[in-house]
Each structure stands twice: as C-alpha cells, then as structure tokens.
Design an enzyme around this catalytic site. Structure first.
Site, PDB file in Angstrom:
ATOM      1  N   ASN A 217     128.573 -63.277 -31.783  1.00 37.53           N
ATOM      2  CA  ASN A 217     129.155 -64.174 -33.105  1.00 37.53           C
ATOM      3  C   ASN A 217     130.021 -63.295 -33.815  1.00 37.53           C
ATOM      4  OD1 ASN A 217     127.306 -62.543 -35.109  1.00 37.53           O
ATOM      5  ND2 ASN A 217     125.731 -63.204 -33.739  1.00 37.53           N
ATOM      6  N   ALA A 281     121.306 -58.352 -39.788  1.00 36.18           N
ATOM      7  CA  ALA A 281     121.956 -58.497 -38.616  1.00 36.18           C
ATOM      8  C   ALA A 281     122.049 -59.893 -38.115  1.00 36.18           C
ATOM      9  CB  ALA A 281     121.215 -57.708 -37.339  1.00 36.18           C
ATOM     10  N   ASP A 285     120.281 -66.216 -31.645  1.00 40.79           N
ATOM     11  CA  ASP A 285     119.073 -67.092 -31.183  1.00 40.79           C
ATOM     12  C   ASP A 285     118.593 -67.267 -29.919  1.00 40.79           C
ATOM     13  OD1 ASP A 285     118.405 -67.623 -34.160  1.00 40.79           O
ATOM     14  OD2 ASP A 285     119.844 -69.069 -34.371  1.00 40.79           O
ATOM     15  N   PRO A 311     113.656 -62.823 -29.370  1.00 40.94           N
ATOM     16  CA  PRO A 311     112.436 -62.518 -30.559  1.00 40.94           C
ATOM     17  C   PRO A 311     113.357 -62.776 -31.862  1.00 40.94           C
ATOM     18  CG  PRO A 311     112.931 -60.857 -29.356  1.00 40.94           C
ATOM     19  CD  PRO A 311     113.764 -62.045 -28.433  1.00 40.94           C
ATOM     20  N   ASP A 312     112.307 -63.495 -32.781  1.00 43.26           N
ATOM     21  CA  ASP A 312     112.998 -63.382 -34.075  1.00 43.26           C
ATOM     22  C   ASP A 312     112.266 -62.036 -34.718  1.00 43.26           C
ATOM     23  OD1 ASP A 312     113.230 -63.674 -36.887  1.00 43.26           O
ATOM     24  OD2 ASP A 312     113.362 -65.963 -36.510  1.00 43.26           O
TER      25      ASP A 312
HETATM   26  N1  CTP Z   1     116.812 -62.921 -37.487  1.00 42.44           N
HETATM   27  C1  CTP Z   1     116.195 -62.173 -36.771  1.00 42.44           C
HETATM   28  N2  CTP Z   1     116.121 -62.300 -35.441  1.00 42.44           N
HETATM   29  C2  CTP Z   1     116.358 -63.317 -34.740  1.00 42.44           C
HETATM   30  C3  CTP Z   1     117.118 -64.362 -35.653  1.00 42.44           C
HETATM   31  C4  CTP Z   1     117.238 -64.240 -36.861  1.00 42.44           C
HETATM   32  O1  CTP Z   1     115.931 -60.891 -37.091  1.00 42.44           O
HETATM   33  N3  CTP Z   1     116.314 -63.552 -33.518  1.00 42.44           N
HETATM   34  C5  CTP Z   1     117.113 -62.763 -38.831  1.00 42.44           C
HETATM   35  C6  CTP Z   1     118.372 -62.408 -39.479  1.00 42.44           C
HETATM   36  O2  CTP Z   1     118.802 -61.109 -39.455  1.00 42.44           O
HETATM   37  C7  CTP Z   1     118.339 -62.927 -40.773  1.00 42.44           C
HETATM   38  C8  CTP Z   1     117.602 -64.267 -40.585  1.00 42.44           C
HETATM   39  O3  CTP Z   1     116.603 -63.835 -39.581  1.00 42.44           O
HETATM   40  O4  CTP Z   1     117.760 -61.996 -41.807  1.00 42.44           O
HETATM   41  C9  CTP Z   1     118.341 -65.291 -40.400  1.00 42.44           C
HETATM   42  O5  CTP Z   1     117.573 -66.309 -40.024  1.00 42.44           O
HETATM   43  P1  CTP Z   1     118.354 -67.656 -39.385  1.00 42.44           P
HETATM   44  O6  CTP Z   1     119.099 -67.257 -38.161  1.00 42.44           O
HETATM   45  O7  CTP Z   1     119.481 -68.329 -40.577  1.00 42.44           O
HETATM   46  O8  CTP Z   1     117.267 -68.554 -39.290  1.00 42.44           O
HETATM   47  P2  CTP Z   1     116.559 -69.213 -38.181  1.00 42.44           P
HETATM   48  O9  CTP Z   1     115.368 -68.642 -37.895  1.00 42.44           O
HETATM   49  O10 CTP Z   1     117.540 -69.332 -37.104  1.00 42.44           O
HETATM   50  O11 CTP Z   1     116.621 -70.836 -38.587  1.00 42.44           O
HETATM   51  P3  CTP Z   1     117.830 -71.851 -38.565  1.00 42.44           P
HETATM   52  O12 CTP Z   1     118.939 -71.639 -37.486  1.00 42.44           O
HETATM   53  O13 CTP Z   1     117.013 -72.825 -38.611  1.00 42.44           O
HETATM   54  O14 CTP Z   1     118.555 -71.642 -40.041  1.00 42.44           O
END
Ligand code: CTP
Length: 411
Positions: A217, A281, A285, A311-312
């Site tokens: 991205n 970061a 996703d 993983p989130d």
């Molecule tokens: N983040 C993370 N790990 C991931 C995805 C996101 O740590 N795999 C963190 C990013 O660093 C940021 C936040 O989560 O702090 C951003 O979330 P975002 O991607 O906007 O939200 P999503 O959970 O993907 O929800 P949505 O796409 O529905 O907005």
C-alpha cells in the site's frame, strides 16, 4: 496579518536589502514587526533603516542591559506569533540545526515556542553542500518551514539555487504559516517519557505473491517514524518496527526492519514488554494464501489469487492477558462516520486511544504527505487537532500520551 506579531531575524547576506521591502509590506498589511540583526546582518543593512521601517527599536545584543531590563530575550521570542529568518545564511541554519545560542539571534531561535519560517540565501555551492543539506533536513524534521531559495543569478556572479525568495513569496509563506497553529508543542514536558519503553509500528507491509511481486500500500511511514523520533526525544527507550520505507532510521531509536505482517507481529512481540504500543503501520489486512515458489510467468496469469487474513497486530496486543502495554494506541483512516467508526474500532480492538483521520475519498492525499489532521478518540471523549506537520502531530501525541500514562490526561 492584521495585528500579527512577527519577530524578524536578519542574517548577514546581500539579500538583506530585500528584507527591508518585506518589512514595509508586512506593516502595510497590518503586521507588527520586531527586528533582530545579527552582527553580520549589520554589515548589509543598518539598524537605523531597519528600525525606521519596522517602527520599533532593533535588537542586536544578547548582553545589552537596557534591552534585557526593558524586555528579556525569552520574552521577545515568545510574544511573537511567528519567527521569520530572512535572509537565513548557511551559518544561521547550521547554528539553528545544532542548537547554538551564542548571540541574540541564535538564542531567540532556540528559546522560542513559536513556528520558525526561514528564507535561505547563500551561494549555490553552500546551499548544495552536504553539511547544509544535513542541516536543512534536521531543521525540516524539527518543523521549521522553508520558503525558497530560488534558482537564478547570484550576487557572486554564479547561477543556481540559493537566491532568497522575493518579498511577495515570503509574505505569502508567512500568511500561510499564520493560518495554522503556530505554537510548537513540548514533547511530553521535560523528558516526559524517561524510563519508559515505547514500541511503534510504521510503514506498509509487503505480502509476497511470488519471489518478485507483492501486495502493498501507499503508506510512507512518515507519521510512524516521526512518532518514534518524538518518543525518543521525550526520553523513552524506543523500538520501531518498520515495514519497507524510504526513510532513514530515526536517531536514538532501535529500528527493526520487516517486510510482512507476520514478521511485524513477531518483531513487536520480541520487543515487549512496553509501556506504550503505537500501531501506526498500514498493515495489509490480507496475505496471499499460497506464495508461488517461482516467478509467475506472463502467459500463465493466475485466474484467482486467494487471500487469507493477516493477524491484527493492534488487536492482539490490546487483547493480551499477559504483558499488555499500559497504553495501546491505534490509527484509523476513515472515509465516513469518523467518530462512530473510530469509537467502534476502539471498543472492538480494545485499545485505549485511536488516532483517527478523515481521509474522505483522498486516502492518497494523507499517505506520503507532510501534514496530517487528526482526531484523538478515547473512551472518555474526543479532541480534534488542527492540521499540523506530521512531526508536530507526533510531538503533540507523545505529550498527550505521557500525560495519560501519568494519569494527568483529560481523556
Ligand atoms: N492494524 C494492525 N494489524 C493489522 C491491521 C491493522 O496492527 N493486521 C492496525 C493498524 O496499525 C492501525 C489500525 O490497526 O493502527 C488500523 O485499523 P484498520 O486497518 O483501519 O481497521 P480494520 O480493523 O482493518 O477495520 P476496517 O478495515 O473495517 O476499518
């Protein structure tokens, strides 16, 4: 401009004659000008002509008892709305970058809590010299605003970049700077994070498709890197886990370079325990389910590229039972219902603070840009900050988090 107070530092360069015109124009627009001449500046314009145009006495001596009893140098530096340095010589820029304070001008520039705008003027070789390049980069990192220099004929007979911008251009830059927030926030008070450990993620992740291609991205890492640098400036021990970016590792920060989300998670876990975790970061996703062992060939285009969820990292850190950082901070780039979505994200991921920006339909206008406009969302409420340089958002965020950690926050 009306009634705005400009503190004008005039350095020693031929371009100082243009500064006289700048003073005249500033006053014409209703600004109040207080001028400071460096010793070299006095060789190019006289205190008398500057004072006559500015309509106020010129200051030039750090140790002048009269000046100091009437108005101290700290006061001069603080009562302004904006500090302008024109011409900003190579020597003045070097002094500013290194924090020297051996005359009135450099002392004011170090003591001020207001934005500084500089209009450099020097020979092209001096402007292009690596030492000046380094100083300019440092100053930009500190939030100093630059106008010019322009390219053109120089007083020394050469041609190139180094001419001071014309008064009209400096005036326009002053006007633009005055429209923003001109106070520079202090990083978390004095060493507000001394003894604390901070882990920050920054940049994009690259998820391989085959040995040469990846899903990525547009994240530049500027905001995350600035946060890591600000935390280090506030005295914290900082680990920055960075995806692939074109930025230098911030000074005083232990930087771990990773590529994928899985590597980022592993590096974050290895950096624990931490008092604060900041997920800046733009983690992908998804990743590609099966990475091709060999480069995919032109003829054999895959009909589908099955993706699996990554993983989130933010949610995993925030939901940890053991060794959960005291403050877990996430970012949210929203295109609609900013506050509702940010509140929902805060609750869903169990973080303490969400730094939200409304990117509208212009996500690419925030990513890679120098400025950011954010809203801080906590369970206690929200606060919207003005549009600021990313370095200033970082300093303000670190100041805010260090207060929150000490239980002095308003959130
Ligand atoms: N983040 C993370 N790990 C991931 C995805 C996101 O740590 N795999 C963190 C990013 O660093 C940021 C936040 O989560 O702090 C951003 O979330 P975002 O991607 O906007 O939200 P999503 O959970 O993907 O929800 P949505 O796409 O529905 O907005």
């Amino acid at each position: 401009m009306q009634a705005k107070r400009i503190l004008l530092v005039i350095g020693g360069g031929v371009a100082a004659y243009k500064t006289l015109e700048l003073i005249r124009r500033l006053r014409e627009q209703g600004a109040r000008v207080r001028a400071v001449l460096t010793a070299a500046g006095k060789q190019f314009v006289t205190p008398l002509s500057v004072a006559s145009l500015a309509g106020s006495p010129v200051f030039d001596d750090l140790f002048s008892l009269t000046d100091e009893t009437e108005i101290g140098h700290i006061q001069i530096s603080r009562e302004a709305d904006l500090v302008v340095v024109a011409p900003a010589t190579a020597d003045l820029l070097a002094k500013m970058a290194q924090g020297h304070a051996d005359d009135l001008a450099s002392t004011l520039l170090l003591a001020t809590d207001k934005k500084i705008l500089v209009a450099p003027a020097m020979n092209l070789r001096m402007w292009l010299h690596p030492a000046t390049r380094r100083n300019v980069a440092l100053l930009r990192g500190d939030g100093v605003i630059f106008v010019g220099p322009e390219e053109g004929d120089m007083a020394c007979g050469e041609y190139g970049p180094g001419r001071m911008s014309e008064p009209a251009a400096i005036l326009a830059a002053i006007d633009a700077a005055l429209r923003g927030d001109t106070t520079i926030p202090l990083p978390g008070g004095v060493l507000g994070l001394a003894g604390r450990r901070v882990v920050v993620t920054s940049g994009p992740t690259h998820e391989p498709i085959d040995p040469v291609r990846y899903l990525g991205n547009r994240s530049s890492g500027k905001q995350g890197h600035a946060i890591a640098a600000a935390a280090a400036r506030a005295g914290a021990e900082v680990v920055l886990v960075s995806g692939p970016v074109e930025l230098q590792d911030p000074p005083g920060v232990a930087t771990r370079h990773v590529s994928t989300a899985a590597e980022m998670l592993a590096a974050v876990e290895a950096a624990l325990p931490a008092d604060i975790f900041i997920a800046a970061a733009a983690v992908s996703d998804w990743r590609v389910g099966e990475i091709a062992a060999q480069k995919l060939k032109k003829g054999g285009a895959p009909t589908a590229l099955p993706l699996v969820e990554n993983p989130d990292i933010l949610a995993l850190l925030a939901q940890r039972q053991e060794a959960r950082p005291r403050l877990v901070v996430g970012f949210a780039a929203e295109t609609e219902n900013l506050l509702d979505n940010a509140q929902a994200k805060l609750a869903r991921k169990n973080c303490d603070v969400i730094v939200a920006n409304d990117v509208g339909d212009k996500a690419a206008g925030v990513m890679g840009e120098e400025e950011n406009q954010v809203t801080i969302v906590t369970r206690g409420g929200t606060q919207t900050w003005p549009r600021l340089r990313k370095e200033h958002v970082a300093l303000k965020l670190i100041a805010y988090l260090s207060k929150l950690l000490e239980g002095r926050g308003d959130a």
